[in-house]
Design a protein around this motif. Sequence first.
Motif, mmCIF file in Angstrom:
data_model
loop_
_atom_site.group_PDB
_atom_site.id
_atom_site.type_symbol
_atom_site.label_atom_id
_atom_site.label_comp_id
_atom_site.label_asym_id
_atom_site.label_seq_id
_atom_site.Cartn_x
_atom_site.Cartn_y
_atom_site.Cartn_z
ATOM 1 N N TRP A 172 0.797 -1.219 0.000
ATOM 2 C CA TRP A 172 0.000 0.000 0.000
ATOM 3 C C TRP A 172 0.838 1.282 0.000
ATOM 4 C CZ3 TRP A 172 -4.349 -1.772 -1.478
ATOM 5 C CH2 TRP A 172 -4.808 -3.009 -1.011
ATOM 6 N N ARG A 173 2.154 1.154 0.087
ATOM 7 C CA ARG A 173 3.075 2.305 0.037
ATOM 8 C C ARG A 173 2.811 3.324 1.133
ATOM 9 N NH1 ARG A 173 6.552 -0.461 -1.947
ATOM 10 N NH2 ARG A 173 7.824 1.443 -2.070
ATOM 11 N N CYS A 174 2.369 2.849 2.282
ATOM 12 C CA CYS A 174 2.177 3.710 3.453
ATOM 13 C C CYS A 174 2.233 2.829 4.692
ATOM 14 C CB CYS A 174 0.845 4.462 3.390
ATOM 15 S SG CYS A 174 -0.605 3.387 3.420
ATOM 16 N N GLN A 175 2.331 3.459 5.856
ATOM 17 C CA GLN A 175 2.353 2.707 7.099
ATOM 18 C C GLN A 175 0.928 2.332 7.505
ATOM 19 O OE1 GLN A 175 4.288 5.442 9.763
ATOM 20 N NE2 GLN A 175 6.339 4.740 9.232
ATOM 21 N N PRO A 176 0.767 1.197 8.181
ATOM 22 C CA PRO A 176 -0.575 0.816 8.647
ATOM 23 C C PRO A 176 -1.064 1.747 9.745
ATOM 24 C CG PRO A 176 1.085 -0.653 9.570
ATOM 25 C CD PRO A 176 1.795 0.207 8.566
ATOM 26 N N LYS A 177 -2.357 1.940 9.799
ATOM 27 C CA LYS A 177 -2.945 2.731 10.874
ATOM 28 C C LYS A 177 -2.789 1.995 12.200
ATOM 29 C CE LYS A 177 -6.402 5.071 8.010
ATOM 30 N NZ LYS A 177 -7.851 5.301 7.796
ATOM 31 N N PHE A 178 -2.853 2.759 13.277
ATOM 32 C CA PHE A 178 -2.658 2.193 14.603
ATOM 33 C C PHE A 178 -3.621 1.039 14.874
ATOM 34 C CE2 PHE A 178 -4.041 1.976 19.031
ATOM 35 C CZ PHE A 178 -2.838 1.645 19.654
ATOM 36 N N GLU A 179 -4.886 1.184 14.486
ATOM 37 C CA GLU A 179 -5.890 0.166 14.765
ATOM 38 C C GLU A 179 -5.525 -1.167 14.120
ATOM 39 O OE1 GLU A 179 -6.507 3.166 13.575
ATOM 40 O OE2 GLU A 179 -7.425 4.133 15.324
ATOM 41 N N LEU A 180 -4.972 -1.110 12.901
ATOM 42 C CA LEU A 180 -4.581 -2.331 12.203
ATOM 43 C C LEU A 180 -3.375 -2.971 12.875
ATOM 44 C CD1 LEU A 180 -4.902 -1.114 8.480
ATOM 45 C CD2 LEU A 180 -6.635 -2.198 9.937
ATOM 46 N N LEU A 181 -2.433 -2.137 13.263
ATOM 47 C CA LEU A 181 -1.230 -2.628 13.936
ATOM 48 C C LEU A 181 -1.602 -3.264 15.281
ATOM 49 C CD1 LEU A 181 1.739 -2.479 13.032
ATOM 50 C CD2 LEU A 181 2.005 -0.480 14.495
ATOM 51 N N GLN A 182 -2.546 -2.664 15.966
ATOM 52 C CA GLN A 182 -2.983 -3.178 17.260
ATOM 53 C C GLN A 182 -3.621 -4.560 17.112
ATOM 54 O OE1 GLN A 182 -6.277 -1.092 19.212
ATOM 55 N NE2 GLN A 182 -5.165 -1.187 21.142
ATOM 56 N N GLN A 183 -4.406 -4.740 16.071
ATOM 57 C CA GLN A 183 -5.033 -6.041 15.824
ATOM 58 C C GLN A 183 -3.982 -7.137 15.659
ATOM 59 O OE1 GLN A 183 -7.588 -5.633 12.392
ATOM 60 N NE2 GLN A 183 -8.791 -3.992 13.325
ATOM 61 N N ILE A 184 -2.946 -6.841 14.900
ATOM 62 C CA ILE A 184 -1.892 -7.828 14.655
ATOM 63 C C ILE A 184 -1.075 -8.079 15.919
ATOM 64 C CG2 ILE A 184 0.179 -8.332 13.311
ATOM 65 C CD1 ILE A 184 -2.456 -8.510 11.741
ATOM 66 N N ALA A 185 -0.778 -7.018 16.661
ATOM 67 C CA ALA A 185 -0.015 -7.172 17.902
ATOM 68 C C ALA A 185 -0.762 -8.057 18.903
ATOM 69 C CB ALA A 185 0.266 -5.803 18.521
ATOM 70 N N GLN A 186 -2.075 -7.903 18.967
ATOM 71 C CA GLN A 186 -2.876 -8.734 19.869
ATOM 72 C C GLN A 186 -2.746 -10.204 19.505
ATOM 73 O OE1 GLN A 186 -4.556 -8.000 22.552
ATOM 74 N NE2 GLN A 186 -5.161 -5.849 22.500
ATOM 75 N N ILE A 187 -2.836 -10.505 18.223
ATOM 76 C CA ILE A 187 -2.714 -11.900 17.773
ATOM 77 C C ILE A 187 -1.334 -12.445 18.109
ATOM 78 C CG2 ILE A 187 -2.727 -13.437 15.764
ATOM 79 C CD1 ILE A 187 -4.697 -11.433 14.446
ATOM 80 N N ILE A 188 -0.310 -11.653 17.842
ATOM 81 C CA ILE A 188 1.068 -12.071 18.116
ATOM 82 C C ILE A 188 1.253 -12.390 19.593
ATOM 83 C CG2 ILE A 188 3.470 -11.280 18.178
ATOM 84 C CD1 ILE A 188 2.837 -9.640 15.633
ATOM 85 N N SER A 189 0.675 -11.573 20.463
ATOM 86 C CA SER A 189 0.864 -11.771 21.905
ATOM 87 C C SER A 189 0.237 -13.067 22.400
ATOM 88 C CB SER A 189 0.292 -10.572 22.681
ATOM 89 O OG SER A 189 -1.127 -10.541 22.612
ATOM 90 N N TYR A 190 -0.731 -13.588 21.677
ATOM 91 C CA TYR A 190 -1.316 -14.882 22.006
ATOM 92 C C TYR A 190 -0.530 -16.035 21.366
ATOM 93 C CZ TYR A 190 -5.639 -12.964 24.023
ATOM 94 O OH TYR A 190 -6.552 -12.322 24.830
ATOM 95 N N ASN A 191 -0.102 -15.849 20.143
ATOM 96 C CA ASN A 191 0.434 -16.962 19.358
ATOM 97 C C ASN A 191 1.926 -17.202 19.520
ATOM 98 O OD1 ASN A 191 -2.193 -16.996 18.352
ATOM 99 N ND2 ASN A 191 -1.526 -17.505 16.288
ATOM 100 N N ILE A 192 2.683 -16.187 19.899
ATOM 101 C CA ILE A 192 4.119 -16.351 20.145
ATOM 102 C C ILE A 192 4.285 -16.259 21.655
ATOM 103 C CG2 ILE A 192 6.431 -15.558 19.525
ATOM 104 C CD1 ILE A 192 4.699 -16.482 17.162
ATOM 105 N N PHE A 193 4.475 -17.400 22.287
ATOM 106 C CA PHE A 193 4.314 -17.468 23.737
ATOM 107 C C PHE A 193 5.537 -18.074 24.414
ATOM 108 C CE2 PHE A 193 2.346 -20.974 21.521
ATOM 109 C CZ PHE A 193 2.799 -22.113 22.174
ATOM 110 N N GLN A 194 5.583 -17.849 25.722
ATOM 111 C CA GLN A 194 6.714 -18.314 26.530
ATOM 112 C C GLN A 194 6.380 -19.678 27.125
ATOM 113 O OE1 GLN A 194 7.942 -15.512 29.620
ATOM 114 N NE2 GLN A 194 10.061 -16.098 29.251
ATOM 115 N N MET A 195 7.287 -20.655 26.911
ATOM 116 C CA MET A 195 7.001 -22.002 27.390
ATOM 117 C C MET A 195 8.265 -22.831 27.530
ATOM 118 S SD MET A 195 4.233 -24.788 25.895
ATOM 119 C CE MET A 195 5.239 -25.493 24.588
#
Length: 297
Positions: free
Chosen positions: A217-240
């Motif tokens: 898209w030749r631009c940075q993602p909006k905060f809301e989109l970045l937040q959605q991805i960060a939330q998923i990452i925090s669940y899926n990449i975990f400490q174990m």
Amino acid sequence: MFDIDFSVANISENSLYQFLPEILEILLKDRTTSFYSKKKKNIIWANDNYIGLGKKYGETCPITPDLITGNQGNLIIPRALKSKAQQKERTKSKAEVFTPSWIVKKQNDALDENFKDDDLKTYIGRTWLEITCGEAPYLANRYEMATGELIELNERAGFLDRKLRRINQEIDNPKQWQYWAKKAYQASYGFEWNGDSLLLARENLLLTYCDFYFDKWRCQPKFELLQQIAQIISYNIFQMDGLTCTIPLSQIEKIIIQPADLFNDKEIKTVIKSAGILVKIKDWQTGKLVNFMEITS
């Protein structure tokens, strides 16, 4: 709009905290302990590599933004940028070894060959788990593990890289693009013992999203989109702890003392360890947290 340089192997936690403090806080969350306790908790250091900086850097202490920003803003860096002495110590203490990108590519190519005829939905929905993921090169192959040199977007060989590349090729609607990107992240899992490496892995997945978003898209993602991805990452990449499927160092030791008596001249100490806190991960189809062992059995 945020002013962060995404074109580097090592993102500055100072920059992330300055422009996107909520995102850094999300990337530090431990979802398992938050499930068991009303008090939201963070991932822990799980090593004593930084103990010289103070008690808050002890292996069972949580990683909080104040410990890795400010004067410590360059504390957590990729293995390639660490000193040879630090690399050697990590290998010795935690068997930490990182795979060169050419091996990552060769292995992932061999697996990916089986799925070349998948339609988009099937391909994006395939679930991948990188065990003892370190900085997660098998998922997001952003830089060469030996040198820290960035890899061109079209040459990245991670499972997530391949999914996002295909989304960029086939999807031209921004809302649909975000929909499939979220699906790709929801199907990408990884676990790691060390808290610093885990944070780097989470940051790498977030930066990978930004890289492919900008390429499309030749631009940075909006905060809301970045937040959605960060939330998923925090669940899926975990400490174990991969051997016990529990949070590292979460076992509680209880010492039972049997006093001296007619049969024993000295008191006897017995150490009993609890099983530890079982790790929970998110099943995105049901939206529920389930035991890691349950979903992988």
